[in-house]
Design an enzyme around this catalytic site. Structure first.
Site, PDB file in Angstrom:
ATOM      1  N   ASP A   7       0.834  -1.206   0.000  1.00 37.22           N
ATOM      2  CA  ASP A   7       0.000   0.000   0.000  1.00 37.22           C
ATOM      3  C   ASP A   7       0.867   1.253   0.000  1.00 37.22           C
ATOM      4  OD1 ASP A   7      -1.953  -1.864   0.129  1.00 37.22           O
ATOM      5  OD2 ASP A   7      -2.865  -1.171   1.989  1.00 37.22           O
ATOM      6  N   GLU A 260       1.340  -6.568  -4.838  1.00 34.90           N
ATOM      7  CA  GLU A 260       0.957  -5.758  -5.990  1.00 34.90           C
ATOM      8  C   GLU A 260       2.151  -5.049  -6.645  1.00 34.90           C
ATOM      9  OE1 GLU A 260      -2.741  -3.688  -5.768  1.00 34.90           O
ATOM     10  OE2 GLU A 260      -2.045  -2.027  -6.995  1.00 34.90           O
TER      11      GLU A 260
END
Ligand code: TRH
Length: 365
Positions: A7, A260
């Site tokens: 994040d 990610e």
């Protein structure tokens, strides 16, 4: 963030790019400065406000200091903005563009949801969903405009020397291992130890070190350690500043990545990789994994596609890795040839930061 860096990793990458490539004044609010410091070593977690790399970094504390909202407000990864801040946004003239930056998914529905508005139930504010993605019609992926220049300047030899890695052995395969804990890890390491060709495995400091140490019969491992175990050499690397992580990917023949941001960087590197997806409840992540493989494997020779699917699924399930490895290893030359084609295809979507700037300027009234 809880011992995950994706994040903050995505937010920091985006913030830097907006500041340096688009000349935008960016304020980045972070709720866990201590963890963020791993990716941004010059960050001082004791400071509530600091300027790094052209980005103003602020501690996200409660209550938030009174501050006038910027022209664009981005809530990343379902972060809910404090009520007081939303109220301040509602009073702005004109009102800020309000973006909800979502997680990356290769699923089909993403294109249809990208850009959709969602009015606030009470305040005169409209939030817009912005989805990263692989296809034209999504927000694309983060990619710095000087990526190719940086890559062109990379020297594998200099990288090895800087890390004081052992000299390259004939026929050696270099692998990076940035992954979550995995019950299949011992199986894979054993396989590499027994392989006919040497394997040099570079492991950044992180959560898999205890399991790795236990497998090697050691009480612990730390950055700088180099352990020779038959055909396998394990080298533990320091966790480096985010901008330096790409070099690790470029140096290797095969990269294990996760989450990610490292997953996206492996695709830009254009080399064979293995994705350990972030696990979700009810195995929702396996749907995402399949969706990505379906797209990534288009145009690949069927036996190589099957080999990749089998190995990635085995790695993500934590079982059957040894059985799936030989076919996967055999398909690496085909996957290596596929990497640049895939990366070129992704670039047709444009980079996320530029797409976001255009979206805010042109598509939101
Ligand atoms: O740390 P992650 O597992 O992050 C995860 C996922 O993004 C997941 O989707 C999210 O919900 C969860 O966090 C909270 O993996 P990821 O996304 O690859 O992020 C790792 C970051 O760490 C990435 O920006 C690269 C960076 N990194 C460094 O800066 N230096 C290093 O040495 C290494 C190994 C990584």
């Amino acid at each position: 963030m809880v011992d995950n860096y994706g994040d903050v990793g995505v937010c920091w990458r985006l913030a830097r790019q907006l500041a340096t490539e688009h000349g935008i004044a960016v304020r980045l609010w972070i709720d866990d400065l201590k963890s963020a410091r791993r990716l941004i070593p010059s960050l001082d977690p004791a400071l509530v406000r600091q300027l790094i790399g052209g980005v103003e970094i602020l501690a996200w504390i409660d209550p938030l200091p009174v501050i006038s909202p910027g022209a664009v407000v981005i809530g990343a990864f379902a972060a809910s903005l404090p009520e007081s801040f939303l109220e301040a946004m509602a009073l702005c003239v004109p009102r800020p563009a309000w973006i909800n930056l979502e997680y990356l998914s290769a699923e089909d529905w993403v294109t249809g949801c990208h850009g959709l508005p969602s009015p606030h139930p009470r305040l005169p504010l409209v939030q817009h969903f912005f989805f990263p993605g692989l296809d034209v019609g999504t927000g694309g992926l983060l990619r710095e405009s000087d990526y190719d220049v940086q890559r062109g300047a990379f020297s594998r030899e200099a990288f090895r020397q800087a890390l004081e890695l052992p000299p390259e052995q004939p026929g050696e395969r270099m692998v990076s291992l940035f992954t979550y804990e995995n019950p299949a890890l011992p199986e894979l390491l054993e396989l590499w130890s027994q392989s006919s060709a040497p394997v040099c495995c570079l492991v950044p400091e992180g959560r898999i070190l205890p399991g790795l140490a236990a497998h090697l019969g050691l009480s612990g491992l730390r950055a700088g350690d180099k352990i020779l175990h038959e055909a396998l050499t394990v080298c533990v690397l320091p966790f480096v500043e985010q901008a330096r992580y790409d070099a690790l990917l470029w140096a290797c023949d095969l990269n294990f990545v996760r989450g990610e941001d490292s997953f996206v960087r492996a695709q830009w590197a254009g080399l064979p990789f293995v994705w350990h997806i972030y696990a979700q409840e009810e195995e929702a992540h396996l749907v995402k994994l399949q969706a990505f493989m379906d797209r990534y494997l288009v145009g690949i020779e069927p036996s190589a596609a099957r080999a990749l699917r089998d190995f990635w699924l085995a790695w993500n399930r934590g079982e059957g890795v040894a059985a799936a490895w030989p076919a996967f290893a055999g398909s690496l030359p085909l996957l290596e040839a596929h990497g640049p084609t895939w990366s070129a295809r992704l670039q047709q979507t444009g980079d996320l930061a530029s797409n976001l700037v255009r979206f805010c300027k042109v598509e939101i009234e």
